[in-house]
Each structure stands twice: as structure tokens, then as C-alpha cells.
Design a protein around this motif. Sequence first.
Motif, PDB file in Angstrom:
ATOM      1  N   ASP A   4    -119.407   2.442  56.065  1.00 36.80           N
ATOM      2  CA  ASP A   4    -120.001   3.194  54.958  1.00 36.80           C
ATOM      3  C   ASP A   4    -118.961   3.901  54.101  1.00 36.80           C
ATOM      4  OD1 ASP A   4    -122.512   2.367  55.722  1.00 36.80           O
ATOM      5  OD2 ASP A   4    -122.961   4.182  56.866  1.00 36.80           O
ATOM      6  N   ILE A   5    -117.683   3.648  54.381  1.00 35.81           N
ATOM      7  CA  ILE A   5    -116.591   4.239  53.604  1.00 35.81           C
ATOM      8  C   ILE A   5    -115.784   3.096  53.002  1.00 35.81           C
ATOM      9  CG2 ILE A   5    -114.524   5.685  53.674  1.00 35.81           C
ATOM     10  CD1 ILE A   5    -115.734   7.026  56.180  1.00 35.81           C
ATOM     11  N   LYS A   6    -115.616   3.135  51.677  1.00 34.19           N
ATOM     12  CA  LYS A   6    -114.941   2.027  50.997  1.00 34.19           C
ATOM     13  C   LYS A   6    -113.978   2.567  49.946  1.00 34.19           C
ATOM     14  CE  LYS A   6    -115.911  -1.987  48.109  1.00 34.19           C
ATOM     15  NZ  LYS A   6    -116.938  -2.721  47.372  1.00 34.19           N
ATOM     16  N   THR A   7    -112.736   2.089  49.967  1.00 34.82           N
ATOM     17  CA  THR A   7    -111.782   2.418  48.919  1.00 34.82           C
ATOM     18  C   THR A   7    -112.062   1.510  47.729  1.00 34.82           C
ATOM     19  OG1 THR A   7    -110.117   3.075  50.530  1.00 34.82           O
ATOM     20  CG2 THR A   7    -109.338   2.535  48.308  1.00 34.82           C
ATOM     21  N   GLU A   8    -112.382   2.120  46.593  1.00 35.60           N
ATOM     22  CA  GLU A   8    -112.720   1.349  45.386  1.00 35.60           C
ATOM     23  C   GLU A   8    -111.468   0.974  44.604  1.00 35.60           C
ATOM     24  OE1 GLU A   8    -115.713   0.252  44.343  1.00 35.60           O
ATOM     25  OE2 GLU A   8    -116.733   1.089  46.082  1.00 35.60           O
ATOM     26  N   ASN A   9    -110.507   1.883  44.493  1.00 33.78           N
ATOM     27  CA  ASN A   9    -109.236   1.550  43.849  1.00 33.78           C
ATOM     28  C   ASN A   9    -108.175   2.533  44.306  1.00 33.78           C
ATOM     29  OD1 ASN A   9    -109.119   3.880  42.086  1.00 33.78           O
ATOM     30  ND2 ASN A   9    -110.628   2.890  40.797  1.00 33.78           N
ATOM     31  N   TYR A  10    -106.940   2.159  44.061  1.00 34.11           N
ATOM     32  CA  TYR A  10    -105.812   2.987  44.459  1.00 34.11           C
ATOM     33  C   TYR A  10    -104.724   2.766  43.425  1.00 34.11           C
ATOM     34  CZ  TYR A  10    -102.253   5.121  47.402  1.00 34.11           C
ATOM     35  OH  TYR A  10    -101.278   5.939  47.894  1.00 34.11           O
ATOM     36  N   ASN A  11    -104.246   3.839  42.805  1.00 35.07           N
ATOM     37  CA  ASN A  11    -103.229   3.729  41.753  1.00 35.07           C
ATOM     38  C   ASN A  11    -102.103   4.719  41.997  1.00 35.07           C
ATOM     39  OD1 ASN A  11    -104.683   1.884  39.850  1.00 35.07           O
ATOM     40  ND2 ASN A  11    -106.167   3.543  39.929  1.00 35.07           N
ATOM     41  N   ILE A  12    -100.892   4.305  41.656  1.00 31.96           N
ATOM     42  CA  ILE A  12     -99.732   5.190  41.691  1.00 31.96           C
ATOM     43  C   ILE A  12     -99.032   5.059  40.342  1.00 31.96           C
ATOM     44  CG2 ILE A  12     -97.502   5.709  42.760  1.00 31.96           C
ATOM     45  CD1 ILE A  12     -98.565   4.504  45.347  1.00 31.96           C
ATOM     46  N   TYR A  13     -98.767   6.227  39.722  1.00 29.04           N
ATOM     47  CA  TYR A  13     -98.110   6.250  38.409  1.00 29.04           C
ATOM     48  C   TYR A  13     -96.871   7.132  38.489  1.00 29.04           C
ATOM     49  CZ  TYR A  13    -102.804   4.849  37.000  1.00 29.04           C
ATOM     50  OH  TYR A  13    -104.013   4.211  36.883  1.00 29.04           O
ATOM     51  N   PRO A  14     -95.781   6.703  37.856  1.00 31.67           N
ATOM     52  CA  PRO A  14     -94.595   7.564  37.834  1.00 31.67           C
ATOM     53  C   PRO A  14     -94.790   8.729  36.869  1.00 31.67           C
ATOM     54  CG  PRO A  14     -94.172   5.562  36.603  1.00 31.67           C
ATOM     55  CD  PRO A  14     -95.531   5.411  37.217  1.00 31.67           C
ATOM     56  N   GLU A  15     -94.198   9.863  37.208  1.00 31.41           N
ATOM     57  CA  GLU A  15     -94.141  11.011  36.307  1.00 31.41           C
ATOM     58  C   GLU A  15     -92.694  11.128  35.853  1.00 31.41           C
ATOM     59  OE1 GLU A  15     -95.561  14.467  38.346  1.00 31.41           O
ATOM     60  OE2 GLU A  15     -97.639  13.781  38.299  1.00 31.41           O
ATOM     61  N   TYR A  16     -92.508  11.296  34.549  1.00 32.27           N
ATOM     62  CA  TYR A  16     -91.163  11.326  33.992  1.00 32.27           C
ATOM     63  C   TYR A  16     -90.750  12.748  33.656  1.00 32.27           C
ATOM     64  CZ  TYR A  16     -91.613   6.305  33.709  1.00 32.27           C
ATOM     65  OH  TYR A  16     -91.777   4.991  34.026  1.00 32.27           O
ATOM     66  N   GLY A  17     -89.512  13.068  33.982  1.00 31.02           N
ATOM     67  CA  GLY A  17     -88.952  14.377  33.655  1.00 31.02           C
ATOM     68  C   GLY A  17     -88.252  14.315  32.316  1.00 31.02           C
ATOM     69  N   ASN A  40    -103.843   8.291  42.756  1.00 38.17           N
ATOM     70  CA  ASN A  40    -105.267   8.588  42.828  1.00 38.17           C
ATOM     71  C   ASN A  40    -105.996   7.403  43.411  1.00 38.17           C
ATOM     72  OD1 ASN A  40    -106.227   6.791  40.689  1.00 38.17           O
ATOM     73  ND2 ASN A  40    -105.277   8.204  39.260  1.00 38.17           N
ATOM     74  N   THR A  41    -107.092   7.718  44.018  1.00 37.60           N
ATOM     75  CA  THR A  41    -107.918   6.681  44.628  1.00 37.60           C
ATOM     76  C   THR A  41    -109.372   7.089  44.501  1.00 37.60           C
ATOM     77  OG1 THR A  41    -108.267   5.347  46.615  1.00 37.60           O
ATOM     78  CG2 THR A  41    -107.831   7.668  46.956  1.00 37.60           C
ATOM     79  N   ASN A  42    -110.241   6.128  44.413  1.00 36.62           N
ATOM     80  CA  ASN A  42    -111.682   6.379  44.434  1.00 36.62           C
ATOM     81  C   ASN A  42    -112.221   5.845  45.746  1.00 36.62           C
ATOM     82  OD1 ASN A  42    -111.371   7.298  41.862  1.00 36.62           O
ATOM     83  ND2 ASN A  42    -112.564   5.699  40.892  1.00 36.62           N
ATOM     84  N   ILE A  43    -112.942   6.692  46.434  1.00 34.69           N
ATOM     85  CA  ILE A  43    -113.529   6.317  47.716  1.00 34.69           C
ATOM     86  C   ILE A  43    -115.034   6.482  47.608  1.00 34.69           C
ATOM     87  CG2 ILE A  43    -113.671   6.881  50.174  1.00 34.69           C
ATOM     88  CD1 ILE A  43    -110.770   7.906  49.929  1.00 34.69           C
ATOM     89  N   THR A  44    -115.761   5.470  48.003  1.00 32.20           N
ATOM     90  CA  THR A  44    -117.218   5.526  48.022  1.00 32.20           C
ATOM     91  C   THR A  44    -117.673   5.727  49.454  1.00 32.20           C
ATOM     92  OG1 THR A  44    -117.385   4.050  46.124  1.00 32.20           O
ATOM     93  CG2 THR A  44    -119.325   4.234  47.521  1.00 32.20           C
ATOM     94  N   VAL A  45    -118.526   6.729  49.641  1.00 34.04           N
ATOM     95  CA  VAL A  45    -119.077   7.023  50.958  1.00 34.04           C
ATOM     96  C   VAL A  45    -120.592   6.931  50.843  1.00 34.04           C
ATOM     97  CG1 VAL A  45    -119.250   8.709  52.823  1.00 34.04           C
ATOM     98  CG2 VAL A  45    -117.151   8.574  51.454  1.00 34.04           C
ATOM     99  N   THR A  46    -121.205   6.120  51.682  1.00 33.08           N
ATOM    100  CA  THR A  46    -122.657   5.962  51.679  1.00 33.08           C
ATOM    101  C   THR A  46    -123.237   6.756  52.831  1.00 33.08           C
ATOM    102  OG1 THR A  46    -122.431   3.738  50.753  1.00 33.08           O
ATOM    103  CG2 THR A  46    -124.539   4.278  51.788  1.00 33.08           C
TER     104      THR A  46
END
Length: 161
Positions: A4-17, A40-46
Motif C-alpha cells: 500500500d506504499i508506492k514511490t511515484e517519482n524521485y528527483n535530484i537537482y543540483p543547487e548552484y552557488g 524530492n519524491t512523491n509517495i502514495t500511501v493507500t
Amino acid sequence: PEEDIKTENYNIYPEYGDIRPLPADSPVSDQNTISGYTANTNITVTVDTAEMANKVVDTGTASGANQVGGVDFQVKDDDTALNQARELAVADAKKKADDAARIAGFKLGKVINYAEGGGGGNPVPMMAMSAEGKARDSVATQIEPGTNEVVVTVSLSYEIR
């Protein structure tokens, strides 16, 4: 349960100084330096109850989630609910057709066409808010599931005798 727990997406973005100057004899121009990363990630929990949804939100935010959204309530057995709504809609359509035929002075023959439409909105959960419209801190989540309405619209066409 895990199913009942599903990872919908997962993203990693660089931050620039700040732009880092390179030596004058460098073949490339100045470059931004990566100062870190944002993930960031989106997780769906039913879950089956509003109480459990409240616990999921509270546990998620206590564990560091800084965005919660998309709470959605659905009819668990929508086929049964749709069939019940369909039966009621057809019975209502038949009664209206019978009444109209009686009032207008004709008799109904067999049904020659059936059309169906339908749908039903899901209730919109309300999160606890302060008077300023901001989510209250340190207050247990109280998602109100409201009610679901299952709607089936039917149109019956009859032979007229």
C-alpha cells in the motif's frame, strides 16, 4: 502493508552557488559551483480510514516531509456502488416514463435505446487551519472525508404505442 506504499517519482537537482572564477589561462569561462542538491519524491500511501490517513500525514511530517497533498477519498468497491446507482437510476427513469405516458395518454412499448453517463466527485478533505489561513503547528491532522456521491444518469428511449 508494503503493497500500500508506492514511490511515484524521485528527483535530484543540483543547487548552484556563486560563480567561481577560473584562472585567466583556463580554456573555459567561469563556472557555477554546485553547492548542494535538492531531492524530492512523491509517495502514495493507500489506507482504509480517515484516522489512518491522519496518522500517515502526521508521521510523514514528523519524519521531515515538508509538502503533503493529494489526499483523495474513493469508494472502495466502486463497481457495487455504480451498479446500485444504476439500478436506482433505471427504476427512476422507468417511473418517469410511465408517468409521462399515463399523463400524455399513450402506452410504452419496449426499450429501444439506453444511454448512460455518470461519475461522482470525491470529497475534498479539509486540513486544520488557523484564522490566518495557515496550517496550525503542533496540531494533530484532522482530515474530514465527507461523503462520496456515486452518480449514474440514464436515458431510456421507448417505442410508443
